[in-house]
Design an enzyme around this catalytic site. Structure first.
Site, mmCIF file in Angstrom:
data_model
loop_
_atom_site.group_PDB
_atom_site.id
_atom_site.type_symbol
_atom_site.label_atom_id
_atom_site.label_comp_id
_atom_site.label_asym_id
_atom_site.label_seq_id
_atom_site.Cartn_x
_atom_site.Cartn_y
_atom_site.Cartn_z
ATOM 1 N N SER A 124 0.885 -1.117 -0.024
ATOM 2 C CA SER A 124 0.056 -0.026 0.094
ATOM 3 C C SER A 124 0.994 1.193 -0.163
ATOM 4 O O SER A 124 1.739 1.296 -0.885
ATOM 5 C CB SER A 124 -0.986 0.008 1.274
ATOM 6 O OG SER A 124 -2.012 0.736 1.101
ATOM 7 N N GLU A 220 -2.141 -2.317 -8.208
ATOM 8 C CA GLU A 220 -3.289 -2.369 -7.526
ATOM 9 C C GLU A 220 -3.831 -1.408 -6.572
ATOM 10 O O GLU A 220 -2.966 -0.485 -6.685
ATOM 11 C CB GLU A 220 -3.030 -3.628 -6.630
ATOM 12 C CG GLU A 220 -2.032 -3.353 -5.572
ATOM 13 C CD GLU A 220 -2.428 -2.473 -4.372
ATOM 14 O OE1 GLU A 220 -3.446 -2.625 -4.046
ATOM 15 O OE2 GLU A 220 -1.706 -1.720 -3.566
ATOM 16 N N HIS A 282 -4.551 -5.618 -1.537
ATOM 17 C CA HIS A 282 -5.507 -5.549 -0.524
ATOM 18 C C HIS A 282 -6.485 -6.647 -0.398
ATOM 19 O O HIS A 282 -6.434 -7.464 -1.307
ATOM 20 C CB HIS A 282 -6.136 -4.227 -0.570
ATOM 21 C CG HIS A 282 -5.259 -3.122 -0.283
ATOM 22 N ND1 HIS A 282 -4.600 -2.427 -1.318
ATOM 23 C CD2 HIS A 282 -5.156 -2.132 0.851
ATOM 24 C CE1 HIS A 282 -3.762 -1.277 -0.976
ATOM 25 N NE2 HIS A 282 -4.234 -1.370 0.470
#
Length: 315
Positions: A124, A220, A282
């Site tokens: 992330s 992503e 995620h």
């Protein structure tokens, strides 16, 4: 801690691959981004200890400054101290959130370079650190689950598929990661770069912007509407960040609506292999990918094989 193994190189264009961890190794948990939840982090530390690792937690991990885990200087200091500690074999980021980009200019890259390669894990917001470590240190790093996040620290224990792949990544060689759709067929072997789309777009115009030429690009994101994904891809395309990409491996798009028409529209015209639906980023399960190491896209099996090693090459 036992003597570390000799680091290896990932092959042409690849980064230095740090030694794999071994039971008994010391790992440090730091919080360079958002503040971790203390009970979650405690469960995550317990899970890491259950793998046979000795865990030390950064002195400032539980500091708070609004949406950050303490001051920029404090977060940078914890990361720098952990990386430069010769007893520490790996550094794991507690969670993502926001804040990694704020500390990139505060890290003592010369001292960290002198400390040599070691394991770095996070995903992330940690994408910013992966890019900076690649540029400044030339080291490969793991885009994977974090100890204060759900897949490792839920009350019921780590998500088993995630944790099994995570252990294989840290201690050995993880299995290939399978997706569920092929957008553009083909196959390619190249170093893997990328990470979270939002962070990669935010890094455009900085020294740590994405460099895709001759590389497989992992992308992503989470909680981004298709039009925002379109905007970020357009920014990467317009900035030249995706120029010369060898292929694309698309991970999870949790709570992003249906991003695939947009992803196909923006990436398929590049004419390189594109596979999608990989459980990376995620959600659960959450597999681990070694950024900087050679990987291989095989559209026939819709899979990404990572951590392929080759002869030493200059970074």
């Amino acid at each position: 801690m036992s003597e570390p193994a000799t680091p290896i190189h990932a092959g042409p264009g690849g980064a230095i691959v740090p030694p794999r961890l071994r039971p008994g190794d010391v790992v440090a948990v730091v919080a360079p981004c958002g503040p971790p939840d203390p009970p979650r982090l405690a469960r995550g530390v317990q899970a890491l200890e259950g793998m046979g690792l000795k865990v030390v937690v950064g002195a400032r991990v539980f500091d708070r400054d609004r949406y950050l885990a303490g001051s920029d200087a404090g977060r940078a200091a914890d990361l720098r101290e952990a990386w430069c500690d010769p007893a520490v074999a790996g550094v794991l980021c507690a969670r993502g959130g926001y804040g990694a980009t704020r500390i990139l200019g505060l890290l003592d890259w010369e001292a960290m370079r002198a400390a040599g390669p070691k394991v770095l894990v996070g995903s992330s917001d940690v994408t910013a650190l992966h890019r900076a470590f690649a540029v400044e240190l030339g080291v490969a790093s793991w885009f994977g689950p974090m100890p204060a996040c759900a897949t490792i620290s839920d009350p019921g224990g780590p998500e088993s598929v995630t944790f099994g792949h995570f252990g294989d990544a840290l201690f050995g060689t993880p299995a290939p990661i399978s997706g569920d759709r092929v957008i553009v067929p083909g196959g390619v072997t190249a170093p893997v770069v990328g990470g979270n789309l939002t962070l990669l777009a935010a890094l455009c115009g900085t020294p740590y912007g994405l460099r895709s030429h001759g590389r497989i690009v992992l992308l992503e994101d989470v909680c981004e509407a298709p039009y925002r994904i379109d905007r970020m891809l357009t920014q990467l395309l317009g900035s030249g960040s995706l120029e010369g990409a060898a292929g694309f491996a698309l991970g999870s798009w949790v709570d992003c609506g249906d991003p695939y028409p947009t992803l196909e529209e923006r990436l398929a015209p590049l004419g390189v292999p594109v596979i999608a639906g990989l459980p990376v980023g995620h959600g659960a399960p959450q597999f681990s990918v070694l950024l900087g190491a050679l990987g291989a896209i095989d559209a026939e099996s819709c899979s990404l094989t990572g951590s392929i090693t080759g002869p030493p090459e200059a970074v």
